[in-house]
Design an enzyme around this catalytic site. Structure first.
Site, PDB file in Angstrom:
ATOM      1  N   CYS A   1      51.757  32.568  15.158  1.00  0.00           N
ATOM      2  CA  CYS A   1      53.012  31.860  14.846  1.00  0.00           C
ATOM      3  C   CYS A   1      52.783  30.716  13.871  1.00  0.00           C
ATOM      4  O   CYS A   1      53.697  29.947  13.598  1.00  0.00           O
ATOM      5  CB  CYS A   1      53.640  31.336  16.129  1.00  0.00           C
ATOM      6  SG  CYS A   1      52.786  29.901  16.805  1.00  0.00           S
TER       7      CYS A   1
ATOM      8  N   CYS B   1      48.687  27.240  15.077  1.00  0.00           N
ATOM      9  CA  CYS B   1      47.300  26.762  15.000  1.00  0.00           C
ATOM     10  C   CYS B   1      47.121  25.896  13.750  1.00  0.00           C
ATOM     11  O   CYS B   1      46.453  24.856  13.792  1.00  0.00           O
ATOM     12  CB  CYS B   1      46.331  27.940  14.979  1.00  0.00           C
ATOM     13  SG  CYS B   1      46.556  29.081  16.341  1.00  0.00           S
TER      14      CYS B   1
ATOM     15  N   CYS C   1      45.177  33.506  20.296  1.00  0.00           N
ATOM     16  CA  CYS C   1      45.402  34.851  19.727  1.00  0.00           C
ATOM     17  C   CYS C   1      44.119  35.383  19.095  1.00  0.00           C
ATOM     18  O   CYS C   1      43.726  36.525  19.327  1.00  0.00           O
ATOM     19  CB  CYS C   1      46.512  34.821  18.682  1.00  0.00           C
ATOM     20  SG  CYS C   1      48.114  34.352  19.322  1.00  0.00           S
TER      21      CYS C   1
ATOM     22  N   CYS D   1      46.986  27.443  22.704  1.00  0.00           N
ATOM     23  CA  CYS D   1      48.148  27.987  21.994  1.00  0.00           C
ATOM     24  C   CYS D   1      49.174  26.880  21.816  1.00  0.00           C
ATOM     25  O   CYS D   1      50.155  26.820  22.527  1.00  0.00           O
ATOM     26  CB  CYS D   1      48.723  29.166  22.776  1.00  0.00           C
ATOM     27  SG  CYS D   1      49.992  30.112  21.922  1.00  0.00           S
TER      28      CYS D   1
ATOM     29  N   HIS E   1      41.822  20.857  36.198  1.00  0.00           N
ATOM     30  CA  HIS E   1      42.102  20.429  37.569  1.00  0.00           C
ATOM     31  C   HIS E   1      41.127  19.333  38.031  1.00  0.00           C
ATOM     32  O   HIS E   1      41.504  18.435  38.771  1.00  0.00           O
ATOM     33  CB  HIS E   1      41.963  21.678  38.445  1.00  0.00           C
ATOM     34  CG  HIS E   1      42.371  21.513  39.864  1.00  0.00           C
ATOM     35  ND1 HIS E   1      43.610  21.071  40.248  1.00  0.00           N
ATOM     36  CD2 HIS E   1      41.696  21.789  41.014  1.00  0.00           C
ATOM     37  CE1 HIS E   1      43.686  21.070  41.578  1.00  0.00           C
ATOM     38  NE2 HIS E   1      42.538  21.496  42.057  1.00  0.00           N
TER      39      HIS E   1
ATOM     40  N   CYS F   1      42.165  15.952  36.295  1.00  0.00           N
ATOM     41  CA  CYS F   1      43.594  15.621  36.275  1.00  0.00           C
ATOM     42  C   CYS F   1      43.875  14.331  37.044  1.00  0.00           C
ATOM     43  O   CYS F   1      43.431  14.163  38.178  1.00  0.00           O
ATOM     44  CB  CYS F   1      44.385  16.766  36.884  1.00  0.00           C
ATOM     45  SG  CYS F   1      46.155  16.442  36.920  1.00  0.00           S
TER      46      CYS F   1
ATOM     47  N   CYS G   1      51.551  16.414  42.130  1.00  0.00           N
ATOM     48  CA  CYS G   1      50.779  17.574  41.680  1.00  0.00           C
ATOM     49  C   CYS G   1      51.726  18.750  41.422  1.00  0.00           C
ATOM     50  O   CYS G   1      52.606  19.051  42.237  1.00  0.00           O
ATOM     51  CB  CYS G   1      49.748  17.955  42.729  1.00  0.00           C
ATOM     52  SG  CYS G   1      48.960  19.535  42.366  1.00  0.00           S
TER      53      CYS G   1
ATOM     54  N   CYS H   1      51.353  25.143  38.053  1.00  0.00           N
ATOM     55  CA  CYS H   1      50.272  24.579  37.231  1.00  0.00           C
ATOM     56  C   CYS H   1      49.027  25.469  37.235  1.00  0.00           C
ATOM     57  O   CYS H   1      48.535  25.884  38.281  1.00  0.00           O
ATOM     58  CB  CYS H   1      49.903  23.184  37.709  1.00  0.00           C
ATOM     59  SG  CYS H   1      48.739  22.384  36.586  1.00  0.00           S
TER      60      CYS H   1
ATOM     61  N   CYS I   1      42.286  18.555  27.788  1.00  0.00           N
ATOM     62  CA  CYS I   1      43.589  17.954  27.428  1.00  0.00           C
ATOM     63  C   CYS I   1      43.846  16.632  28.143  1.00  0.00           C
ATOM     64  O   CYS I   1      44.347  15.682  27.549  1.00  0.00           O
ATOM     65  CB  CYS I   1      44.731  18.914  27.754  1.00  0.00           C
ATOM     66  SG  CYS I   1      44.560  20.531  26.997  1.00  0.00           S
TER      67      CYS I   1
ATOM     68  N   CYS J   1      50.458  17.891  28.864  1.00  0.00           N
ATOM     69  CA  CYS J   1      51.547  18.591  29.556  1.00  0.00           C
ATOM     70  C   CYS J   1      51.851  17.996  30.929  1.00  0.00           C
ATOM     71  O   CYS J   1      52.998  17.677  31.229  1.00  0.00           O
ATOM     72  CB  CYS J   1      51.209  20.071  29.680  1.00  0.00           C
ATOM     73  SG  CYS J   1      51.002  20.867  28.082  1.00  0.00           S
TER      74      CYS J   1
ATOM     75  N   CYS K   1      50.490  22.678  33.524  1.00  0.00           N
ATOM     76  CA  CYS K   1      49.655  23.362  32.532  1.00  0.00           C
ATOM     77  C   CYS K   1      50.018  24.838  32.610  1.00  0.00           C
ATOM     78  O   CYS K   1      50.039  25.419  33.699  1.00  0.00           O
ATOM     79  CB  CYS K   1      48.177  23.144  32.872  1.00  0.00           C
ATOM     80  SG  CYS K   1      47.064  24.301  32.051  1.00  0.00           S
TER      81      CYS K   1
ATOM     82  N   CYS L   1      47.416  27.827  28.502  1.00  0.00           N
ATOM     83  CA  CYS L   1      47.439  28.431  27.155  1.00  0.00           C
ATOM     84  C   CYS L   1      46.035  28.645  26.596  1.00  0.00           C
ATOM     85  O   CYS L   1      45.860  29.417  25.661  1.00  0.00           O
ATOM     86  CB  CYS L   1      48.311  27.622  26.199  1.00  0.00           C
ATOM     87  SG  CYS L   1      47.545  26.132  25.542  1.00  0.00           S
TER      88      CYS L   1
HETATM   89 FE1  FSX Z   1      48.517  32.260  18.453  1.00  0.00          FE
HETATM   90 FE2  FSX Z   1      48.233  30.735  15.990  1.00  0.00          FE
HETATM   91 FE3  FSX Z   1      49.537  30.391  19.740  1.00  0.00          FE
HETATM   92 FE4  FSX Z   1      50.644  30.285  17.509  1.00  0.00          FE
HETATM   93  O1  FSX Z   1      48.826  31.541  14.533  1.00  0.00           O
HETATM   94  S1  FSX Z   1      47.339  30.738  19.555  1.00  0.00           S
HETATM   95  S2  FSX Z   1      50.783  32.160  18.876  1.00  0.00           S
HETATM   96  S3  FSX Z   1      50.157  28.469  18.747  1.00  0.00           S
HETATM   97  O2  FSX Z   1      49.666  29.698  16.057  1.00  0.00           O
HETATM   98  O3  FSX Z   1      47.699  32.307  16.782  1.00  0.00           O
HETATM   99 FE1  SF4 Z   2      45.503  20.372  39.356  1.00  0.00          FE
HETATM  100 FE2  SF4 Z   2      47.755  20.827  37.981  1.00  0.00          FE
HETATM  101 FE3  SF4 Z   2      47.840  19.467  40.262  1.00  0.00          FE
HETATM  102 FE4  SF4 Z   2      46.736  18.376  38.085  1.00  0.00          FE
HETATM  103  S1  SF4 Z   2      48.898  18.915  38.350  1.00  0.00           S
HETATM  104  S2  SF4 Z   2      45.905  18.344  40.162  1.00  0.00           S
HETATM  105  S3  SF4 Z   2      45.784  20.177  37.145  1.00  0.00           S
HETATM  106  S4  SF4 Z   2      47.237  21.633  40.020  1.00  0.00           S
END
Ligand code: FSX
Ligand code: SF4
Length: 354
Positions: free
Chosen positions: A53, A56, A160, A198, A237, A240, A260, A266, A275, A287, A294, A297
């Site tokens: 998409c 990236c 991807c 992603c 996890h 977090c 949580c 999650c 992250c 997120c 989460c 991705c």
């Molecule tokens: Fe995939 Fe890249 Fe996700 Fe998008 O092109 S990892 S669909 S964020 O951008 O490949």
């Molecule tokens: Fe684990 Fe998600 Fe709960 Fe954070 S929010 S403690 S990552 S299950």
């Protein structure tokens, strides 16, 4: 100081009005290229886009330190420069001029190939084509088979490219495959660095390129899935800030609650990425901190294996473990609390909050 009539400031100002003007190779400015050749160590990069998409790329050009200007125009670290020779989204050149930068780069010597997106195989790969030759589209499969064996290394940017991701999700109408499957099928042994996500965090992409540039591929400590441990070494996890809530059985029952998020889907317990520590959007938040679970991705099975995304995982074992059905490989999480108790606690806590 650079010995040229065209100063760096001049060039940045020239480029500032258009992100499409950020490819040195494509712009064919000999003075500027010479300036970099004299002053900086370079790594030529060819960035291909398969089925994806473009997220990236969008994520990568949001990099904050170094900035995208540093990345493309000056230096990633003092004295080193990523020479983005070919990138379909940000290069100024089009048509034959653009395609010739690929051939020229390959002819000059070692380069790093970045692949974003997966590689469709169905119907001879016609669902992802980049450029054309004699009026015929060149498929991303053909590009990969041509360039991969000649590259120093290949960076699979995004889920991807690394694992198939959304573009290879069921029913996968284009027969999309991740990079490593294509290489394996064609006995291509060029080293691959997988950067799932992603999209992937800009630091993961730029940091990986910078490491290859500064210290070589061997400096990247990769796990069994080819991911740099520096970015993917720990479970979300385990890092977090809401882990304490998890341990105490304080679970959100809807997305806006600051507890949580396990019971609203999650996937932190099965996703390896940093992250929560690195944060996104210029170290603003991530997120879970935005009260969204989460979605996994960066998980190898994203999205099929981590769906449904906003529902509690199916509880398989209700004695002393929580088992999450992850396609193919059920991941068992020792939770230290019976699933039934967990559900009861969630209800109790929800009632208390209400
Ligand atoms: Fe995939 Fe890249 Fe996700 Fe998008 O092109 S990892 S669909 S964020 O951008 O490949
Ligand atoms: Fe684990 Fe998600 Fe709960 Fe954070 S929010 S403690 S990552 S299950």
């Amino acid at each position: 100081m650079f010995n040229t009539k065209l100063t760096r400031r001049d060039f940045v100002q020239l480029a500032a009005g258009s992100t499409a003007a950020l490819s040195l190779g494509a712009l064919k400015l000999p003075e500027f290229e010479k300036m970099f050749a004299e002053a900086l160590k370079e790594i030529p990069v060819i960035w291909l886009q398969g089925a994806g998409c473009n997220g990236c790329t969008i994520s990568t050009i949001n990099v904050v330190s170094p900035t995208i200007q540093d990345l493309l125009l000056t230096s990633v670290v003092p004295g080193t420069h990523v020479s983005m020779q070919y990138h379909p989204t940000i290069m100024a050149a089009q048509g034959d001029l653009a395609m010739s930068t690929i051939t020229d780069t390959v002819a000059k010597g070692p380069f790093v190939l970045v692949l974003e997106g997966s590689v469709p195989l169905k119907d001879n790969g016609i669902y992802a084509e980049v450029g054309e030759e004699n009026g015929e589209g060149i498929t991303i499969l053909e590009h990969v088979l041509n360039l991969a064996p000649k590259a120093l290394a290949i960076v699979a940017a995004g889920t991807c490219a690394a694992f198939g991701g959304i573009t290879a999700a069921a029913p996968n109408p284009t027969g999309a495959q991740p990079l490593e499957d294509i290489l394996k099928d064609h006995n291509i042994t060029t080293p691959v660095v997988n950067l799932p996500g992603c999209p992937p965090h800009p630091d993961w992409v730029v940091g990986t390129l910078a490491t290859i540039l500064m210290s070589g591929l061997d400096a990247l400590d990769l796990d069994k899935m080819g991911r740099p441990k520096a970015y993917y070494g720990k479970l979300l996890h385990d890092q977090c800030p809401r882990r304490g809530h998890y341990e105490k059985g304080l679970f959100a029952t809807k997305l806006s609650e600051p507890y949580c998020l396990f019971l609203v889907g999650c996937k932190g317990p099965v996703t390896y990425a940093d992250c929560s520590d690195r944060l996104w959007n210029n170290k603003t938040r991530w997120c879970v901190e935005a009260d969204s679970p989460c979605i996994g991705c960066a998980h190898p099975g994203f999205p099929d294996a981590v769906s449904p995304m906003f529902e509690a995982p199916p509880v398989i074992n209700s004695t002393d473990k929580l088992a999450i059905g992850i396609a193919g490989t059920a991941v068992v999480l020792t939770a230290g609390v019976a699933a039934v108790e967990l559900a009861k606690k969630a209800k109790r806590n929800a009632a208390k909050k209400g």
